[in-house]
Scaffold this motif. Structure first.
Motif, PDB file in Angstrom:
ATOM      1  N   SER A  26       0.828  -1.218   0.000  1.00  0.00           N
ATOM      2  CA  SER A  26       0.000   0.000   0.000  1.00  0.00           C
ATOM      3  C   SER A  26       0.857   1.261   0.000  1.00  0.00           C
ATOM      4  O   SER A  26       0.401   2.327  -0.380  1.00  0.00           O
ATOM      5  CB  SER A  26      -0.900   0.034   1.241  1.00  0.00           C
ATOM      6  N   VAL A  30       1.324   3.320   8.772  1.00  0.00           N
ATOM      7  CA  VAL A  30       0.474   3.790   9.868  1.00  0.00           C
ATOM      8  C   VAL A  30       1.137   3.372  11.180  1.00  0.00           C
ATOM      9  O   VAL A  30       1.726   2.285  11.277  1.00  0.00           O
ATOM     10  CB  VAL A  30      -0.937   3.159   9.787  1.00  0.00           C
ATOM     11  N   ASN A  46       1.662  -0.940  10.976  1.00  0.00           N
ATOM     12  CA  ASN A  46       1.003  -1.937  10.124  1.00  0.00           C
ATOM     13  C   ASN A  46       2.037  -2.860   9.481  1.00  0.00           C
ATOM     14  O   ASN A  46       3.163  -2.463   9.175  1.00  0.00           O
ATOM     15  CB  ASN A  46       0.092  -1.287   9.077  1.00  0.00           C
ATOM     16  N   GLU A  48       2.152  -5.666   6.415  1.00  0.00           N
ATOM     17  CA  GLU A  48       1.423  -6.223   5.269  1.00  0.00           C
ATOM     18  C   GLU A  48       2.002  -7.571   4.854  1.00  0.00           C
ATOM     19  O   GLU A  48       3.014  -8.033   5.400  1.00  0.00           O
ATOM     20  CB  GLU A  48       1.449  -5.200   4.120  1.00  0.00           C
ATOM     21  N   CYS A  57      -3.347  -4.237  10.626  1.00  0.00           N
ATOM     22  CA  CYS A  57      -3.300  -2.802  10.906  1.00  0.00           C
ATOM     23  C   CYS A  57      -2.473  -2.523  12.162  1.00  0.00           C
ATOM     24  O   CYS A  57      -2.353  -3.368  13.061  1.00  0.00           O
ATOM     25  CB  CYS A  57      -4.703  -2.262  11.137  1.00  0.00           C
ATOM     26  N   GLU A  59      -3.188  -0.591  14.711  1.00  0.00           N
ATOM     27  CA  GLU A  59      -3.969  -0.613  15.955  1.00  0.00           C
ATOM     28  C   GLU A  59      -4.187  -2.042  16.451  1.00  0.00           C
ATOM     29  O   GLU A  59      -4.085  -2.329  17.648  1.00  0.00           O
ATOM     30  CB  GLU A  59      -5.350   0.038  15.753  1.00  0.00           C
ATOM     31  N   VAL A  80      -3.434   7.306  16.501  1.00  0.00           N
ATOM     32  CA  VAL A  80      -3.232   6.663  15.203  1.00  0.00           C
ATOM     33  C   VAL A  80      -2.692   7.720  14.253  1.00  0.00           C
ATOM     34  O   VAL A  80      -3.283   8.804  14.132  1.00  0.00           O
ATOM     35  CB  VAL A  80      -4.551   6.096  14.632  1.00  0.00           C
ATOM     36  N   VAL A  88      -6.154   9.417   9.879  1.00  0.00           N
ATOM     37  CA  VAL A  88      -6.473   7.993   9.755  1.00  0.00           C
ATOM     38  C   VAL A  88      -7.352   7.574  10.924  1.00  0.00           C
ATOM     39  O   VAL A  88      -6.931   7.602  12.079  1.00  0.00           O
ATOM     40  CB  VAL A  88      -5.188   7.138   9.755  1.00  0.00           C
ATOM     41  N   PRO A  90      -9.448   4.471  12.729  1.00  0.00           N
ATOM     42  CA  PRO A  90      -9.334   3.013  12.738  1.00  0.00           C
ATOM     43  C   PRO A  90     -10.405   2.358  11.865  1.00  0.00           C
ATOM     44  O   PRO A  90     -11.559   2.794  11.858  1.00  0.00           O
ATOM     45  CB  PRO A  90      -9.538   2.641  14.210  1.00  0.00           C
TER      46      PRO A  90
HETATM   47  N1  THU Z   1      -4.162   0.671   8.117  1.00  0.00           N
HETATM   48  C1  THU Z   1      -3.831   0.713   9.453  1.00  0.00           C
HETATM   49  O1  THU Z   1      -2.783   0.186   9.864  1.00  0.00           O
HETATM   50  N2  THU Z   1      -4.684   1.336  10.301  1.00  0.00           N
HETATM   51  C2  THU Z   1      -5.807   1.997   9.916  1.00  0.00           C
HETATM   52  O2  THU Z   1      -6.502   2.544  10.761  1.00  0.00           O
HETATM   53  C3  THU Z   1      -6.182   2.066   8.502  1.00  0.00           C
HETATM   54  C4  THU Z   1      -5.397   1.220   7.588  1.00  0.00           C
HETATM   55  C5  THU Z   1      -3.225   0.026   7.190  1.00  0.00           C
HETATM   56  C6  THU Z   1      -3.696  -1.263   6.612  1.00  0.00           C
HETATM   57  C7  THU Z   1      -2.866  -1.331   5.329  1.00  0.00           C
HETATM   58  O3  THU Z   1      -1.591  -1.863   5.647  1.00  0.00           O
HETATM   59  C8  THU Z   1      -2.692   0.114   4.936  1.00  0.00           C
HETATM   60  O4  THU Z   1      -2.998   0.890   6.098  1.00  0.00           O
HETATM   61  C9  THU Z   1      -3.596   0.559   3.796  1.00  0.00           C
HETATM   62  O5  THU Z   1      -4.909   0.246   4.056  1.00  0.00           O
END
Ligand code: THU
Length: 144
Positions: A26, A30, A46, A48, A57, A59, A80, A88, A90
């Motif tokens: 992505s 975050v 985060n 992936e 994520c 959080e 966050v 951003v 959650p």
């Molecule tokens: N993501 C988070 O870590 N927290 C959020 O509150 C929103 C999205 C991450 C998930 C993914 O790795 C990237 O952001 C894009 O969606």
């Protein structure tokens, strides 16, 4: 410490955590930081996966870390931080995951959501009204 200082400090920790994000797909790092009543902080970023749907994520990871460290409540605030054009907030899954930890001692933590500049301040109960939680299941969650 003033409320603004507490907010800025926790957001700084969330931004610091975001530096370790593993977000090659992505490219949206975050960071999340949790503040506890005893002053402790747990943060995460985060993470992936090449199998995209397995991504976690910030959080959710921060809450999992806190529970794995033995914390069972005391959550007073969540920060966050992302780097996009809007704060951003959650995702739905993270709201439920944060709610599990908060519900253990009936807390309604502040949630500070940030981008590079602006900050949105909400209560968890605003992000997830009428939450389903441990108290809705039969049995005593304190025994878990
Ligand atoms: N993501 C988070 O870590 N927290 C959020 O509150 C929103 C999205 C991450 C998930 C993914 O790795 C990237 O952001 C894009 O969606």
């Amino acid at each position: 410490m003033s409320g603004d200082d507490a907010r800025d400090e926790l957001l700084a920790l969330a931004r610091k955590a975001a530096e370790n994000a593993y977000a090659p797909y992505s490219r949206f790092p975050v960071g999340a930081a949790l503040r506890f009543a005893d002053g402790g902080v747990v943060s995460a970023a985060n993470v992936e996966n090449a199998s995209y749907g397995l991504s976690l994520c910030a959080e959710t990871l921060a809450v999992a870390k806190a529970l794995a460290q033995g914390r069972r409540g005391g959550l007073v605030a969540v920060a966050v931080a992302g780097s996009g054009a809007r704060p951003v907030t959650p995702c739905g899954r993270c709201r439920q995951v944060i709610s599990e930890l908060a519900a253990l001692d009936h807390a309604d933590p502040l949630v500070w959501c940030a981008d590079g500049e602006s900050v949105l301040e909400l209560r968890l109960s605003q992000l997830l009204p009428h939450a389903f939680g441990p108290g809705d299941l039969p049995g005593d969650p304190d025994e878990a």
